[in-house]
Design a protein around this motif. Sequence first.
Motif, mmCIF file in Angstrom:
data_model
loop_
_atom_site.group_PDB
_atom_site.id
_atom_site.type_symbol
_atom_site.label_atom_id
_atom_site.label_comp_id
_atom_site.label_asym_id
_atom_site.label_seq_id
_atom_site.Cartn_x
_atom_site.Cartn_y
_atom_site.Cartn_z
ATOM 1 N N HIS A 197 -0.611 10.037 -2.428
ATOM 2 C CA HIS A 197 0.662 10.175 -1.858
ATOM 3 C C HIS A 197 0.965 8.976 -1.200
ATOM 4 O O HIS A 197 2.049 8.982 -0.748
ATOM 5 N N ASP A 198 0.309 7.925 -1.069
ATOM 6 C CA ASP A 198 0.509 6.840 -0.162
ATOM 7 C C ASP A 198 0.926 5.534 -0.850
ATOM 8 O O ASP A 198 -0.377 5.119 -1.924
ATOM 9 N N PHE A 199 1.967 4.961 -1.300
ATOM 10 C CA PHE A 199 2.077 4.060 -2.338
ATOM 11 C C PHE A 199 1.509 2.693 -1.888
ATOM 12 O O PHE A 199 1.180 2.304 -2.905
ATOM 13 N N ASN A 200 1.358 2.474 -0.765
ATOM 14 C CA ASN A 200 0.536 1.201 -0.501
ATOM 15 C C ASN A 200 -0.831 1.323 -1.140
ATOM 16 O O ASN A 200 -1.300 0.512 -1.681
ATOM 17 N N ASP A 201 -1.718 2.739 -0.799
ATOM 18 C CA ASP A 201 -2.560 2.823 -1.466
ATOM 19 C C ASP A 201 -2.980 2.895 -2.894
ATOM 20 O O ASP A 201 -4.042 2.294 -3.493
ATOM 21 N N ILE A 202 -1.825 3.350 -3.527
ATOM 22 C CA ILE A 202 -1.897 3.571 -4.907
ATOM 23 C C ILE A 202 -1.700 2.271 -5.662
ATOM 24 O O ILE A 202 -2.324 1.814 -6.531
ATOM 25 N N LEU A 203 -0.711 1.350 -5.070
ATOM 26 C CA LEU A 203 -0.597 0.084 -5.655
ATOM 27 C C LEU A 203 -1.945 -0.749 -5.724
ATOM 28 O O LEU A 203 -2.340 -1.359 -6.486
ATOM 29 N N ALA A 204 -2.526 -0.713 -4.256
ATOM 30 C CA ALA A 204 -3.738 -1.530 -4.205
ATOM 31 C C ALA A 204 -4.793 -0.863 -5.021
ATOM 32 O O ALA A 204 -5.536 -1.810 -5.726
#
Length: 297
Positions: free
Chosen positions: A227-234
């Motif tokens: 649910h964390d877009f920074n983490d998802i994109l990484a």
Amino acid sequence: MSLSIENDLTTANLANIAQEARWRVIETVTSSKAGHVGGPLSAIDMLVALYFHQMRVDPASPQNPDRDRFILSKGHCAIGLYSVLALRGYFPVAELLTFDHGDSRLQGHPDMLLTPGVDSSSGSLGQGLSAGAGMALAAKRLGKEFHTWVMVGDGEIEEGMVWETIIAAPRYGLDNLTLVIDLNGLQQYGWPAGKGDRFDRSEPMGHVDLPAVLGGFGWNVISIDGHDFNDILAGYARAEEHRGVSGKPTVIIGNTTKGNGISFTSGTYKWHNGVATPEQLETARAELRDTETGMYA
């Protein structure tokens, strides 16, 4: 016909799209008086990141042979995928309100013969990863550059067919295949919660060291906050780095919350499926949309 990646969107843009997609899920299921809610809401952020940032696709040319492929193996969560496809431009958003109707292109489970953007029919749990492995193997044999992504649920990975493919994929060097596990901790039927469980039922794979098991079978393993877009994109960027060079398939374990984003659906197995009451729908509207501006936040 060009393929594009909408990678100019900020994480705030993606979060806004995800909130609208959540609204479309609860609104559509309420209108149709049938459908799943918890699983689509846990997967929405990862789906939005795929379609609006990661995958090379063209909504105007959904059958482009060079497109990246996506399979929603947990096909009962189709309304989550349909909401994202509609917002991405594969078909009109207004068409979502035909969901699960007899003459609709948007059936309760994805149908590749009906719905633009659906690369594989699904719904019989456990089969999607095998289909994805076949697509990835075909790409290797044909010299194609497309990336195949498959999403499964954590309840779904109790199916033996999933593990047969987990064992087989490394043997064929499918480094153009990425599995995304929506590890939302709940399934429709499960054991009462035990010590250490996140929610109100025992987690399907909550007592298994999935990173160790999957790594032991020969997969690249990436764990993210789903649910964390920074983490998802990484996490997606790391999967892309493995593509074509690692010699191994990649799995992304997305730690999520079932029913995420709406207070009364979050973290409860009772909202695996269900239809909101008028009062609940208004609660969801208030939580997902600014009542003055109509914007999603």
